[in-house]
Write an enzyme that holds these catalytic residues in place. Structure first.
Site, PDB file in Angstrom:
ATOM      1  N   LYS A 149      13.097 -15.819  -8.833  1.00  0.00           N
ATOM      2  CA  LYS A 149      12.980 -14.757  -9.843  1.00  0.00           C
ATOM      3  C   LYS A 149      12.055 -15.188 -10.960  1.00  0.00           C
ATOM      4  CE  LYS A 149      14.036 -12.178  -8.245  1.00  0.00           C
ATOM      5  NZ  LYS A 149      14.525 -11.618  -7.024  1.00  0.00           N
ATOM      6  N   TRP A 207      -2.753  -2.828  -1.777  1.00  0.00           N
ATOM      7  CA  TRP A 207      -2.462  -4.260  -1.860  1.00  0.00           C
ATOM      8  C   TRP A 207      -3.364  -4.873  -0.795  1.00  0.00           C
ATOM      9  CZ3 TRP A 207      -0.663  -8.263   1.230  1.00  0.00           C
ATOM     10  CH2 TRP A 207      -0.172  -9.393   0.553  1.00  0.00           C
ATOM     11  N   GLU A 255       8.234 -15.630  -9.770  1.00  0.00           N
ATOM     12  CA  GLU A 255       7.477 -14.452  -9.350  1.00  0.00           C
ATOM     13  C   GLU A 255       7.097 -13.546 -10.507  1.00  0.00           C
ATOM     14  OE1 GLU A 255       9.424 -11.717  -6.620  1.00  0.00           O
ATOM     15  OE2 GLU A 255      11.355 -12.148  -7.505  1.00  0.00           O
ATOM     16  N   HIS A 268      15.956 -38.229  -4.359  1.00  0.00           N
ATOM     17  CA  HIS A 268      15.130 -38.572  -3.194  1.00  0.00           C
ATOM     18  C   HIS A 268      13.669 -38.173  -3.408  1.00  0.00           C
ATOM     19  CE1 HIS A 268      18.655 -39.830  -1.062  1.00  0.00           C
ATOM     20  NE2 HIS A 268      19.255 -38.718  -1.444  1.00  0.00           N
ATOM     21  N   ARG A 283       4.143  -0.572  -4.521  1.00  0.00           N
ATOM     22  CA  ARG A 283       3.783  -1.037  -3.180  1.00  0.00           C
ATOM     23  C   ARG A 283       2.446  -1.777  -3.153  1.00  0.00           C
ATOM     24  NH1 ARG A 283       6.858   1.543   0.623  1.00  0.00           N
ATOM     25  NH2 ARG A 283       5.380   0.985   2.240  1.00  0.00           N
ATOM     26  N   ASN A 288      -1.823   2.202   5.452  1.00  0.00           N
ATOM     27  CA  ASN A 288      -0.920   1.110   5.077  1.00  0.00           C
ATOM     28  C   ASN A 288      -0.624   0.361   6.366  1.00  0.00           C
ATOM     29  OD1 ASN A 288       1.158  -0.507   4.096  1.00  0.00           O
ATOM     30  ND2 ASN A 288       2.692   1.099   4.341  1.00  0.00           N
ATOM     31  N   GLY A 289      -0.887  -0.954   6.377  1.00  0.00           N
ATOM     32  CA  GLY A 289      -0.636  -1.747   7.583  1.00  0.00           C
ATOM     33  C   GLY A 289      -1.825  -2.640   7.876  1.00  0.00           C
ATOM     34  N   CYS A 315       0.835  -1.198   0.000  1.00  0.00           N
ATOM     35  CA  CYS A 315       0.000   0.000   0.000  1.00  0.00           C
ATOM     36  C   CYS A 315       0.877   1.258   0.000  1.00  0.00           C
ATOM     37  CB  CYS A 315      -0.960   0.088   1.183  1.00  0.00           C
ATOM     38  SG  CYS A 315      -2.142  -1.245   1.224  1.00  0.00           S
ATOM     39  N   GLU A 320      17.476 -18.519  -5.569  1.00  0.00           N
ATOM     40  CA  GLU A 320      17.147 -17.167  -6.007  1.00  0.00           C
ATOM     41  C   GLU A 320      16.695 -17.152  -7.473  1.00  0.00           C
ATOM     42  OE1 GLU A 320      16.361 -14.535  -4.828  1.00  0.00           O
ATOM     43  OE2 GLU A 320      16.775 -12.966  -6.285  1.00  0.00           O
ATOM     44  N   LYS A 324       6.063  -4.574  -3.319  1.00  0.00           N
ATOM     45  CA  LYS A 324       7.499  -4.438  -3.073  1.00  0.00           C
ATOM     46  C   LYS A 324       7.861  -4.535  -1.600  1.00  0.00           C
ATOM     47  CE  LYS A 324      11.697  -3.512  -4.337  1.00  0.00           C
ATOM     48  NZ  LYS A 324      12.379  -4.664  -4.931  1.00  0.00           N
TER      49      LYS A 324
HETATM   50  C1  F6R Z   1      11.724 -11.086  -4.452  1.00  0.00           C
HETATM   51  C2  F6R Z   1      11.608 -10.035  -3.466  1.00  0.00           C
HETATM   52  C3  F6R Z   1      11.124 -10.399  -2.099  1.00  0.00           C
HETATM   53  C4  F6R Z   1      11.883  -9.598  -1.034  1.00  0.00           C
HETATM   54  C5  F6R Z   1      11.289  -9.872   0.351  1.00  0.00           C
HETATM   55  C6  F6R Z   1      12.053  -9.170   1.446  1.00  0.00           C
HETATM   56  O1  F6R Z   1      12.222 -10.611  -5.657  1.00  0.00           O
HETATM   57  O2  F6R Z   1      11.873  -8.905  -3.720  1.00  0.00           O
HETATM   58  O3  F6R Z   1      11.229 -11.759  -1.878  1.00  0.00           O
HETATM   59  O4  F6R Z   1      13.225  -9.956  -1.073  1.00  0.00           O
HETATM   60  O5  F6R Z   1       9.959  -9.445   0.374  1.00  0.00           O
HETATM   61  O6  F6R Z   1      12.056  -7.793   1.281  1.00  0.00           O
HETATM   62  P1  F6R Z   1      13.095  -6.866   2.023  1.00  0.00           P
HETATM   63  O7  F6R Z   1      14.448  -7.216   1.515  1.00  0.00           O
HETATM   64  O8  F6R Z   1      12.684  -5.469   1.662  1.00  0.00           O
HETATM   65  O9  F6R Z   1      12.967  -7.145   3.479  1.00  0.00           O
END
Ligand code: F6R
Length: 609
Positions: A485, A75, A488, A504, A27, A101-102, A2, A481, A604
């Protein structure tokens, strides 16, 4: 999670609110809305869908005149995305409009209390409770009503509030969710994040928990939770405005992938002086480092994957017991910590709710907390004993790329700094590590130079239903990772396994033509990975292998496609092997027509649990 903006000044509010929200859309983007005081009352327009829908309805803001307003991009947490659940939420009598937001954790109890008193609710949101409570407590003094509401609500909030009785003011208050106040000339602003106001001002104040800001056209007053007036320091934002713009790239994600060499340089170079690592901001003394009995790394998502790489580096160089955990688990475990335990918290945003709670839990249990954060002045940075910043600049795309790279760089700096302080490794070895660390930005640039190979490979496999990533040791960490990527942003099902774990269970998923990406850069286990590659090929898999240049020939004998990266110190390999795989995820998502910077269901900065 948000985005909030607010404006008061001499210009029209709505056009600014829409532009500010556009900068915050990362956000949350399932609905958006604005409320503007139009001279006679509060006028609210909101809509399900992307901000562009709202922008169309308001014709860029023209349709909503007024010089005071608040805006929101959502969001969803409580209540599905819909027009009625969008913010601003308005009180029953229409006096208060609120953006939030929250999460208000006790909203049901409060809602029932108000329902019993005949107050009608229209939405499923927790936020509406705040709007209703404000009017319920309001006796002519908005500040007092806010204070009573913050005393009743539990959970996290950043709130922007306007009141029909006070058309010359915007109110803001926060707890555990970010909120800044921007100071202009004859106009003032609130926002969840700096990019929203950067076109207007570089002077900001950060609100602390439960502090209230009262914004007027020509000034801002701040109050603490006891309603005492407080002075706040003004911070000058040093960012380049262009850093938060796409700068000719189609997507922020590609821009941020390409910014990695520069971000690495900024993060590493100032911290290596005269052949030594110098961490100016580190207060941890040599004596304290000597006493460390255990290291925990705690983070979420991509930042957690940095921790998985770190484990190999810490164990190799420092010989210290180490655990890596996701924050949402760590916070509810009973971890055994004492004053000689170092907890390293990793967070790009510095606001992730679970990570922040894990930090507080670690401190409560007596551990020392060192955090690696990108956003200067964020809550996690403020609450840590030590902070080392990644100098990645603003990361706007939801999928993290340059934050991952710079977080890894800071991990290498920490490990090498501690090894240097402890005198564990021979001088020549330390010099070689430092040399490699300094070469990292150029080597990352070299990996980026060959985008075409990856683009071609993506064009062959973008329609795949599933993909598997395998690797061992640091290559397993990079697989985690790479898999995240891909899934997502492209919505392709993918999983990461250690090479040794395949047989396994997961190997039964392989069919003719299933794509397996084998990361085989870790020299010591290269032959073992080749055995795993043979096993998956024998089950019909198509294999893309990633290795270092010296192993190219051996790899090409076993795999269908190859991508080579330069050779570097083992524990730094993920910094290079991830680059082709970030590009791969990007191109696959682009060829599938996905919304790369704003993948579905994600946001984000995850400021809710
Ligand atoms: C994936 C991604 C998320 C963040 C996670 C933690 O591409 O961006 O998995 O890494 O939400 O966010 P931060 O680093 O801001 O605590």
């Amino acid at each position: 999670m948000c985005g909030i903006v607010g404006y008061i000044g001499g210009e029209q509010a709505a056009p600014f609110l829409l532009t500010g929200l556009q900068k915050l859309e990362y956000r949350g983007y399932d609905s958006a809305g604005v409320a503007v005081y139009n001279g006679t009352g509060i006028h609210v327009v909101k809509s399900k869908g992307r901000l562009s829908v709202l922008d169309g309805i308001l014709q860029g803001g023209e349709k909503l005149p007024g010089v005071v307003g608040i805006g929101h991009t959502r969001w969803a947490t409580h209540g599905a995305p819909s027009d009625v659940n969008s913010h601003p939420q308005v009180s029953d009598g229409g006096k208060f409009a609120v953006v939030h937001n929250g999460i208000i954790e006790n909203y049901l109890e409060l809602k029932n209390h108000l329902l019993r008193r005949g107050i009608e609710f229209v939405s499923d949101t927790d936020t509406e409770v705040v709007a209703q409570l404000l009017e319920y407590y309001y006796r002519g003094d908005v500040l007092e009503a806010i204070s009573r509401v913050t005393a009743r609500v539990e959970g996290s909030y950043a709130l922007g509030i306007i009141c029909a009785d006070c058309p010359e003011k915007v109110f803001a208050v926060r707890k555990d969710s970010p909120l800044i106040v921007g100071l202009g000339q004859g106009e003032n602003f609130i926002a969840s994040d700096i990019p929203a106001i950067l076109s207007k001002t570089r002077d900001i104040c950060r609100l602390h928990d439960k502090e209230i800001a009262v914004l007027e056209k020509d000034g801002v007053q701040f109050f603490n939770s006891d309603m005492e007036l407080v002075e706040k320091p003004v911070e000058r934002v040093q960012w380049d405005v262009a850093a938060a713009e796409k700068g000719g790239y189609e997507h922020f994600m590609m821009k941020e992938i390409c910014e990695q060499p520069e971000a690495l340089r900024k993060t590493i170079s100032p911290r290596i002086r005269e052949g030594k690592i110098v961490l100016d901001d580190m207060k941890l003394t040599k004596e304290q480092i000597e006493k460390i009995n255990k290291v925990f790394i705690v983070a979420c998502g991509t930042s957690y994957h940095v921790g998985v790489v770190a484990k190999y580096a810490f164990e190799k160089l420092l010989k210290v017991p180490m655990e890596v955990d996701v924050a949402s688990e760590f916070r509810y475990r009973e971890p055994i910590l004492d004053e000689n335990t170092l907890v390293i918290i990793i967070s790009q945003s510095g606001e992730t709710a679970d990570t922040l709670a894990a930090l507080r839990e670690a401190k409560k249990r007596g551990a020392r907390v060192l955090s690696i954060v990108n956003v200067v002045g964020s809550t996690i940075a403020n609450e840590s004993d030590d902070v080392l910043y990644t100098w990645a600049g603003p990361e706007i795309a939801v999928a993290s790329t340059k934050a991952y790279s710079t977080q890894l760089a800071v991990i290498y700096l920490i490990v090498l700094y501690m090894a240097q302080e402890l005198g564990h490794s021979p001088q020549a070895e330390m010099e070689a590590y430092l040399e490699d660390l300094q070469r990292l930005p150029d080597l990352a640039a070299a990996c980026l130079a060959d985008k075409k190979t990856i683009q071609y490979f993506a064009s062959k496999y973008f329609n795949a239903r599933d993909m598997y990533f395998i690797g061992r040791n640091v290559d397993y960490a990079a697989s985690l990772e790479a898999s995240l990527k891909l899934k997502e942003i492209s919505y392709i099902h993918s999983e990461a396994y250690t090479g040794g774990e395949l047989k396994h269970g997961p190997i039964s998923l392989l069919e003719d033509g299933t794509l397996v990406i084998a990361i085989c850069t870790y020299g010591r286990l290269f032959d073992k990975m080749m055995s795993n590659v043979r096993e998956v090929k024998a089950r019909g898999a198509v294999v893309l292998g990633i290795t270092t240049r010296d192993k190219e020939e051996s790899l090409s004998q076993q795999t269908d496609y190859q991508f080579c990266i330069p050779k570097i110190t083992d524990f730094m390999l993920p910094s290079l092997s991830i680059i082709p795989l970030q590009l791969f995820a990007y191109y696959v998502a682009s060829m599938k027509g996905c919304d790369i910077d704003k993948p579905r269901n994600l946001a984000k900065s995850v400021t809710v649990e």
